[in-house]
Design a protein around this motif. Structure first.
Motif, PDB file in Angstrom:
ATOM      1  N   ARG A  48       2.801  -5.189   4.299  1.00 49.68           N
ATOM      2  CA  ARG A  48       2.554  -4.509   3.018  1.00 49.68           C
ATOM      3  C   ARG A  48       2.363  -5.476   1.854  1.00 49.68           C
ATOM      4  O   ARG A  48       1.901  -5.075   0.785  1.00 49.68           O
ATOM      5  N   ALA A  51      -1.397  -6.137   0.693  1.00 54.96           N
ATOM      6  CA  ALA A  51      -1.952  -4.852   0.249  1.00 54.96           C
ATOM      7  C   ALA A  51      -1.379  -4.456  -1.112  1.00 54.96           C
ATOM      8  O   ALA A  51      -2.107  -3.972  -1.991  1.00 54.96           O
ATOM      9  N   HIS A  97      -4.167  -8.273  11.619  1.00 53.19           N
ATOM     10  CA  HIS A  97      -3.976  -7.603  10.327  1.00 53.19           C
ATOM     11  C   HIS A  97      -4.149  -8.585   9.172  1.00 53.19           C
ATOM     12  O   HIS A  97      -4.750  -8.250   8.140  1.00 53.19           O
ATOM     13  N   CYS A 104     -10.114  -7.974   2.922  1.00 56.02           N
ATOM     14  CA  CYS A 104      -9.881  -7.047   1.804  1.00 56.02           C
ATOM     15  C   CYS A 104      -9.763  -7.804   0.481  1.00 56.02           C
ATOM     16  O   CYS A 104     -10.261  -7.344  -0.556  1.00 56.02           O
ATOM     17  N   GLN A 157      -9.345   0.890  -0.871  1.00 54.25           N
ATOM     18  CA  GLN A 157      -8.231   1.659  -0.327  1.00 54.25           C
ATOM     19  C   GLN A 157      -8.507   2.068   1.120  1.00 54.25           C
ATOM     20  O   GLN A 157      -7.614   1.989   1.981  1.00 54.25           O
ATOM     21  N   LYS A 158      -9.731   2.477   1.389  1.00 52.40           N
ATOM     22  CA  LYS A 158     -10.099   2.890   2.739  1.00 52.40           C
ATOM     23  C   LYS A 158      -9.946   1.726   3.723  1.00 52.40           C
ATOM     24  O   LYS A 158      -9.416   1.884   4.825  1.00 52.40           O
ATOM     25  N   MET A 160      -8.058  -0.971   3.440  1.00 52.09           N
ATOM     26  CA  MET A 160      -6.658  -1.342   3.623  1.00 52.09           C
ATOM     27  C   MET A 160      -5.922  -0.334   4.496  1.00 52.09           C
ATOM     28  O   MET A 160      -5.060  -0.710   5.300  1.00 52.09           O
ATOM     29  N   GLU A 161      -6.243   0.939   4.361  1.00 51.80           N
ATOM     30  CA  GLU A 161      -5.610   1.966   5.196  1.00 51.80           C
ATOM     31  C   GLU A 161      -6.013   1.799   6.659  1.00 51.80           C
ATOM     32  O   GLU A 161      -5.187   1.952   7.561  1.00 51.80           O
ATOM     33  N   GLU A 162      -7.283   1.492   6.890  1.00 50.20           N
ATOM     34  CA  GLU A 162      -7.743   1.268   8.262  1.00 50.20           C
ATOM     35  C   GLU A 162      -7.028   0.062   8.880  1.00 50.20           C
ATOM     36  O   GLU A 162      -6.640   0.092  10.053  1.00 50.20           O
ATOM     37  N   LYS A 164      -4.071  -1.037   8.064  1.00 51.81           N
ATOM     38  CA  LYS A 164      -2.675  -0.643   8.280  1.00 51.81           C
ATOM     39  C   LYS A 164      -2.516   0.146   9.574  1.00 51.81           C
ATOM     40  O   LYS A 164      -1.635  -0.144  10.402  1.00 51.81           O
ATOM     41  N   HIS A 165      -3.373   1.156   9.776  1.00 52.97           N
ATOM     42  CA  HIS A 165      -3.269   1.993  10.975  1.00 52.97           C
ATOM     43  C   HIS A 165      -3.545   1.183  12.244  1.00 52.97           C
ATOM     44  O   HIS A 165      -2.883   1.373  13.268  1.00 52.97           O
TER      45      HIS A 165
END
Length: 222
Positions: A48, A51, A97, A104, A157-158, A160-162, A164-165
């Motif tokens: 985290r 991000a 990651h 990013c 945001q998209k 970073m979320e990808e 993360k998942h």
């Protein structure tokens, strides 16, 4: 050689075999304990951190610092991989990651530089324009800037979320693999020790009781 002598010889051979199996089982157990003591270190990685830095950053200078930090974390993880002291699967999940976070950070830096360029145009005055034209030009630049910011933040945001998942998925897979390996090692250790003892007992039982004197006498007479 009498039947009694044959029995004693067979008994000695059987005892020797049982002892050898016990030593082999003990060696296997010792190796298993040694492997457990050399268990790979856990990876210390905060997915985290970068991000959060990128989400708080509103200027290109901050994005540049976040990019430096992201590259530093990636290099540190790659050094851990080279050391061989860490779980490879878990470490690769962290490295993947970290690479996505570098990507990013580069995108955020590029986006903010583009926005700052538009802001610079907005502040710049054109001597050839009257007050009305100047106001209209600034309004157009403001709308352009607003659209840029919405699109940029959404894309960032998209991404970073990808990341993360994908990291959570890879980390869970690594944890399952580690648990499976630990269970397999424990099963091998337990089965090795148990089988050696059971086999020895069975073989000793198969020998039966030593022959009686009467049986020996009858056998000799025959």
């Amino acid at each position: 050689m009498t039947v009694s002598d044959n029995y004693d010889l067979a008994l000695q051979n059987m005892k020797r075999c049982v002892e050898e199996r016990k030593r082999a089982a003990a060696s296997l157990k010792k190796m298993s304990v040694k492997q457990k003591s050399k268990r790979k270190k856990k990876v210390s990685y905060d997915a985290r951190e970068i991000a959060s830095l990128l989400m708080r950053t509103t200027h290109s200078m901050g994005a540049r610092q976040a990019l430096v930090r992201a590259n530093s974390k990636l290099q540190s993880l790659q050094m851990c991989l080279a050391s061989g002291d860490y779980d490879v699967n878990e470490l690769r999940a962290a490295i993947n990651h970290a690479k996505r976070m570098v990507k990013c950070a580069r995108k955020k830096l590029k986006n903010l530089q583009e926005e700052e360029n538009v802001e610079g145009q907005k502040r710049k005055k054109n001597p050839g324009n009257d007050a009305n034209r100047e106001r209209i030009a600034k309004m157009k630049l403001e709308r352009k800037l607003s659209k840029l910011r919405r699109r940029h933040r959404g894309d960032e945001q998209k991404e970073m979320e990808e990341a993360k998942h994908e990291y959570l998925r890879e980390k869970a897979s690594a944890e399952r693999a580690e648990a499976y390996m630990a269970e397999s090692a424990a099963a091998v250790s337990t089965e090795g020790t148990g089988e050696a003892g059971d086999a020895g007992a069975e073989e000793m039982a198969d020998l039966g009781d030593p022959p009686s004197e009467a049986a020996v006498s009858v056998d000799v007479c025959l």
